[in-house]
Design an enzyme around this catalytic site. Sequence first.
Site, short mmCIF file in Angstrom:
data_model
loop_
_atom_site.label_atom_id
_atom_site.label_comp_id
_atom_site.label_asym_id
_atom_site.label_seq_id
_atom_site.Cartn_x
_atom_site.Cartn_y
_atom_site.Cartn_z
N GLY A 56 0.80 -1.21 0.00
CA GLY A 56 0.00 0.00 0.00
C GLY A 56 0.83 1.27 0.00
O GLY A 56 0.30 2.37 -0.02
N HIS A 57 2.18 1.09 0.02
CA HIS A 57 3.09 2.25 0.00
C HIS A 57 3.86 2.33 -1.31
O HIS A 57 4.89 3.00 -1.40
CB HIS A 57 4.09 2.16 1.15
N LYS A 105 11.51 -0.32 9.11
CA LYS A 105 10.78 0.86 9.57
C LYS A 105 10.25 0.58 10.98
O LYS A 105 9.80 -0.52 11.28
CB LYS A 105 9.63 1.20 8.62
N HIS A 219 -0.02 5.16 7.58
CA HIS A 219 -1.17 4.26 7.59
C HIS A 219 -2.40 4.99 8.09
O HIS A 219 -3.38 4.38 8.48
CB HIS A 219 -0.91 3.07 8.51
#
Lengths: 333, 333
Positions: A56-57, A105, A219
């Site tokens: 999703g990134h 991360k 997010h």
Amino acid sequence: MKKLINKPEDVVVEELQGIALAHPDLVKVHFDPNYIVRADAPVKGKVGIISGGGSGHEPMHGGFVGKGMLDAACPGAVFTSPTPDQMLEATKAVDGGKGVLHIVKNYTGDVMNFEMAADLARAEGIEVESVLVDDDVAVQDSLWTAGRRGVGLTVVLEKIVGAAAEAGYSLKEVAELGRKINSLGRTMGMALTSCTVPHAGKPTFDLPEDEMEIGIGIHGEPGRKRMKLQPVDEIVEMLMEPILKDIPYKAGDEVILFVNGLGGTPLIEQYLVFRKAHEICEKNGIKVVRNLIGPYITSLEMAGTSITLLKVDEEMLKLWDAPVLTPGLRWGI
Amino acid sequence: MKKLINKPEDVVVEELQGIALAHPDLVKVHFDPNYIVRADAPVKGKVGIISGGGSGHEPMHGGFVGKGMLDAACPGAVFTSPTPDQMLEATKAVDGGKGVLHIVKNYTGDVMNFEMAADLARAEGIEVESVLVDDDVAVQDSLWTAGRRGVGLTVVLEKIVGAAAEAGYSLKEVAELGRKINSLGRTMGMALTSCTVPHAGKPTFDLPEDEMEIGIGIHGEPGRKRMKLQPVDEIVEMLMEPILKDIPYKAGDEVILFVNGLGGTPLIEQYLVFRKAHEICEKNGIKVVRNLIGPYITSLEMAGTSITLLKVDEEMLKLWDAPVLTPGLRWGI
């Protein structure tokens, strides 16, 4: 929910199938467990560089696999940490005999799973080091995170550390360089709209039509404050001020300035963000020696932006300029 | 209206200021009239390649100015044709003695103004040729257009023709090549959402939460039909069918497949579109020999996609692969 998808549960696998069809010259895609590796992995005598995280990134991380950047990326479900078995298999697939660096991360699940994978890999005789990215100055101890979140700096760090591995740095050297970059880079973001996770089917949060959120996470985790929409120049001031005073950056510093689009923000607006961020740097005597502008670490279709500053030295600049050839970033080749 | 802007009337000038600050190594920006030129323009002994059109489609066209692609781009206001004086000044700025090619998307204002600029340039002794791009198979005689609209193929055409000019082709040769590309390329798009033009302040059209529009134009001009949202595989079938039968493309053809994001569509979804479009090509015996995936011709923050096919020969492929170094597209250098 309006998305160009089939079933929510198939999004990541179908994306990986698309990537495999699109870039066979650059990467290979392994399914079950899912990971993307350089087409020529493992590269003998080179430290392997791995990252990963929730999907999703995009293009991060899978789009950064290739010559001069990552050796492999492990995509989890959307906004969900990948599993230790993905990371372990990817680690084994890229081990060229000089060890493997994990770029992680700072989210609880990512950290825990990468640690487990590192232990498992070491048990199989592979040397592993980890670099934690926690560059987000917005908040401490947000949803899913103890400490600061890892955001935009990740892209810049992966480029520079990837170039270092390509140039023959040892595992210890790439890890030290990665930690140094993390200590010299800071990011802050903001959102105009939420995004919708496919399997959730509705927006992660609600934001009134005349409001924005400053300090948002990638997010949709809560930021610092919600407020009425402001002109972009004032928004950029609000992002730059906490960044500049954090390290702090000071007159005479040379920086890479990275303006990121969160997925739903047009490029035209990202150039307006860059324009003001550049002006603020110059006003503070900080010299923007390189830049990157575009949607490189996104939050699905979220509208918003983040600004990353990295204070660089000659070594980092040389590595930044080195050739890179990946689906998402390419120059010099 | 949620946008990262200051005043709507300043968006384009401030964007150009951002571009000037970001890419001084690649381009120079001229204000009043507004145009972007290669940093080393005019290039002596090379045909100059110019395009332009309304802003809001970034990176097209300004992001494609640089070595191996455009010599200049003329940005109009958002979704508004540039003026003849912009085009004339840009033409003069890139004339290296071998003439100048205008690449014109088929919209009434663009066509009229580029014709006027060509006449004015000829009156000043500059040889000018024009190539019209009208690749959109969706509709005839849409809003702002007589005939078909010029859309996604423009990006591919500018890359290939730009490489040809760089390789020393004459004005007549680049014009012929451009017309040939236009005859062999087709596009169709669709939208999930509208976009909002800054000076309008509200969405260009309304589309219910469960509907999409097939055949949309890049300014939100009406498409073929509105219908309930479908899975992406079925959407891609609906786009590919009219494209394939238009020329028609046939078994044995080699193509460049370009999947474009309209600005608000995440990259993850564009790879799903690519996956299915690739499958349909293969099923029809059409070989995808190159591809491009990303938001290269956008409609501000519109969510949606377009698919472009170009039937290529060896010459076009070689030019496609040639080095390009622009803010928006770069490889091989």
